[in-house]
Write an enzyme that holds these catalytic residues in place. Structure first.
Site, PDB file in Angstrom:
ATOM      1  CG  HIS A 271      -2.259   0.629   0.971  1.00 33.63           C
ATOM      2  ND1 HIS A 271      -2.500   1.445  -0.109  1.00 33.63           N
ATOM      3  CD2 HIS A 271      -3.423   0.587   1.663  1.00 33.63           C
ATOM      4  CE1 HIS A 271      -3.746   1.878  -0.065  1.00 33.63           C
ATOM      5  NE2 HIS A 271      -4.339   1.371   1.002  1.00 33.63           N
TER       6      HIS A 271
ATOM      7  CG  ASP B  85      -2.915   5.273  -3.946  1.00 37.56           C
ATOM      8  OD1 ASP B  85      -2.274   5.151  -2.884  1.00 37.56           O
ATOM      9  OD2 ASP B  85      -2.787   6.241  -4.709  1.00 37.56           O
TER      10      ASP B  85
END
Length: 497
Positions: free
Chosen positions: A468, A472
């Site tokens: 992450h 995204d």
């Protein structure tokens, strides 16, 4: 006679380095493998060790000099130089030995691999051996390496027992061409680890630690004998090690085993983890500790792929000499999706994001020794037949323990197929430093709604684990949707849609 000390291989695409630090000066005595100096490239720090014992008589490339691969760095005079008559006598004796006794050496272990563990001897002293017959097997933290006999004869002596650690180029055994001089095998002894307190960290690493405000104990050292290298500091910074870590020295945390009854202990078997299994464990835990790992899921109707495969599998195998499997469809679908969502194919390097204009696809393969991930280089430029042939070849080599180091390096994205073992759903763990891994699962008939009707379709759950920090949620979901679309309508791959 002087021995040259030259610049070693610096790695793929690296042609020059800068001499950072000399740890010895002219006139100093050196032992074999003593660290002489440290070189810095734009990617890594490289240590240069003494090839022989003796005295450092000249430094040709002082600190700050830029040198190319194989350039002369220094010269060492051999220890205990003999007089001319002694040299002649020694030469004659060596000639006799060379005629009858042949050394078995540790072969090259691959880039960045400096040592291995002797796993198994297949011969014992006194056994006859043929040239190229396998004598023993070594284990590194990446692959198993077979050591064949360099000549025919009798295995006269085993110098390193099972379980011992050896360096690249070390002597393992001696073969007698005439069957003389047989010595019993040595008792297994483990090589004691170097004492950390006597290890001098890389000067570049010290500077980087000071600049980043990170304590030495907060960094996983990868250098020789536990030395912290410059790239170790960069990895620690990238993983978010806080400046506050400069506090008290870290104490190793061990989780004690729960109490076990004596009767149960007698029925247990304790087996030392192989170097490969230790590396798998370390890398997977590092991935969890380092990356901000998250998994997103979807499901795909495999009807389109299965229909296309059934229609063309016979003519495909007849023309290309290889079966048409499901993996080539997934590789093509992932390459297609990576073009639209390139961050899934990127990685973090310090404070930079590295976007790759290629796809080196890792394909996880289960072997008796553990999970390995051979790489299909430039998979985005390969057709279905080329992908299937390469996967078949790498799969066989993986199961036979024949993969080279190069065949497992440089992957930019990975596919793992737990479905072959019956897995219906799982969350795959990232293969650092990659930012994405796709998990395939078992194809199972399930009721689904299509055009308002409940129908039975062959369905597969897909799982994308991603970092992450790089990817995204929108990018991860988009990637997985594009893979789903390409698999449910394989014609999209042909038209690049």
């Amino acid at each position: 006679m002087a021995t040259d000390v030259r610049v070693p291989t610096l790695g793929e695409s690296v042609t020059e380095a800068t001499v950072a630090t000399w740890f010895k000066k002219p006139g100093d005595a050196v032992a074999v493998d003593d660290m002489l100096c440290e070189l810095e490239t734009d990617k890594v720090t490289v240590e240069v060790h003494a090839p022989v014992a003796g005295k450092l008589i000249e430094i040709v490339a002082p600190e700050g000099t830029t040198v190319g691969v194989a350039a002369l760095l220094a010269q060492i005079s051999a220890a205990g130089a003999a007089s001319e008559p002694q040299k002649k006598s020694a030469k004659a004796a060596a000639s006799v030995k060379e005629d009858k006794m042949i050394d078995v050496m540790v072969p090259a272990l691959g880039e960045s691999v400096s040592e291995a563990t002797v796993a198994t001897w297949f011969k014992k002293p006194g056994d006859a051996v043929a040239q190229d017959e396998m004598l023993c097997e070594l284990e590194t933290d990446k692959v198993s390496v077979e050591v064949p006999a360099p000549a025919a004869g009798v295995l006269a002596e085993i110098l390193v027992a099972e379980g011992a650690t050896v360096a690249a180029g070390a002597r393992l055994a001696v073969i007698s061409a005439d069957g003389a001089g047989v010595v019993a095998a040595p008792v297994a002894t483990a090589v004691a680890p170097a004492k950390a307190k006597d290890v001098e960290d890389s000067p570049a690493a010290k500077k980087a630690m000071a600049e980043a405000g990170i304590a030495r104990d907060a960094i996983a050292a990868s250098g020789r004998d536990g030395r912290v290298m410059k790239e170790d500091v960069a990895k620690a910074v990238a993983s978010g090690v806080a400046a506050a870590a400069v506090a008290a020295p870290a104490t190793p945390i061990t989780v004690p085993r729960a109490p076990v009854l004596a009767d149960d202990v007698a029925r247990e078997e304790r087996v030392k983890m192989t170097r490969l299994r230790q590396t798998i464990a370390r890398r997977l835990k590092d991935a969890q500790n380092t990356a901000a790992m998250l998994t997103t899921y979807n499901e795909v109707d495999m009807s389109g792929v299965m229909a296309l495969r059934n229609e063309y599998k016979d003519v495909f195998e007849k023309k290309h000499g290889v079966k048409l499997g499901f993996m080539s469809f997934f590789v093509k679908a992932c390459c297609h999706a990576l073009k639209e969502v390139p961050e899934v194919n990127a990685e973090i390097d310090g404070t930079d994001l590295v976007y790759k204009n290629y796809v080196h696809m890792g394909v996880a393969v289960g072997t008796p020794s553990g999970l390995v991930v051979p790489v299909l280089r430039d998979a985005d430029g390969m057709g279905f037949s080329a992908i299937e042939k390469k996967i078949a070849e790498l799969g066989v080599r993986a199961r036979d323990g024949k993969l080279s180091i190069a065949e497992m390096q440089g992957g930019s994205f990975t596919i793992s197929n737990g479905g072959v073992y019956g897995s219906l759903m799982s969350s795959p763990i990232l293969n650092p430093p990659q930012s994405g891994i796709l998990g395939m699962h078992k194809i199972q008939d399930r009721p689904v709604v299509v055009a308002g009707q409940i129908v039975i379709r062959p369905m597969m759950y897909l799982a994308l684990s991603y970092d992450h920090r790089v990817v995204d949620g929108k990018g991860a979901v988009t990637f997985l949707v594009r893979v789903k679309e390409a698999l449910e309508d394989p014609r999209r791959l042909l038209m690049d849609l």
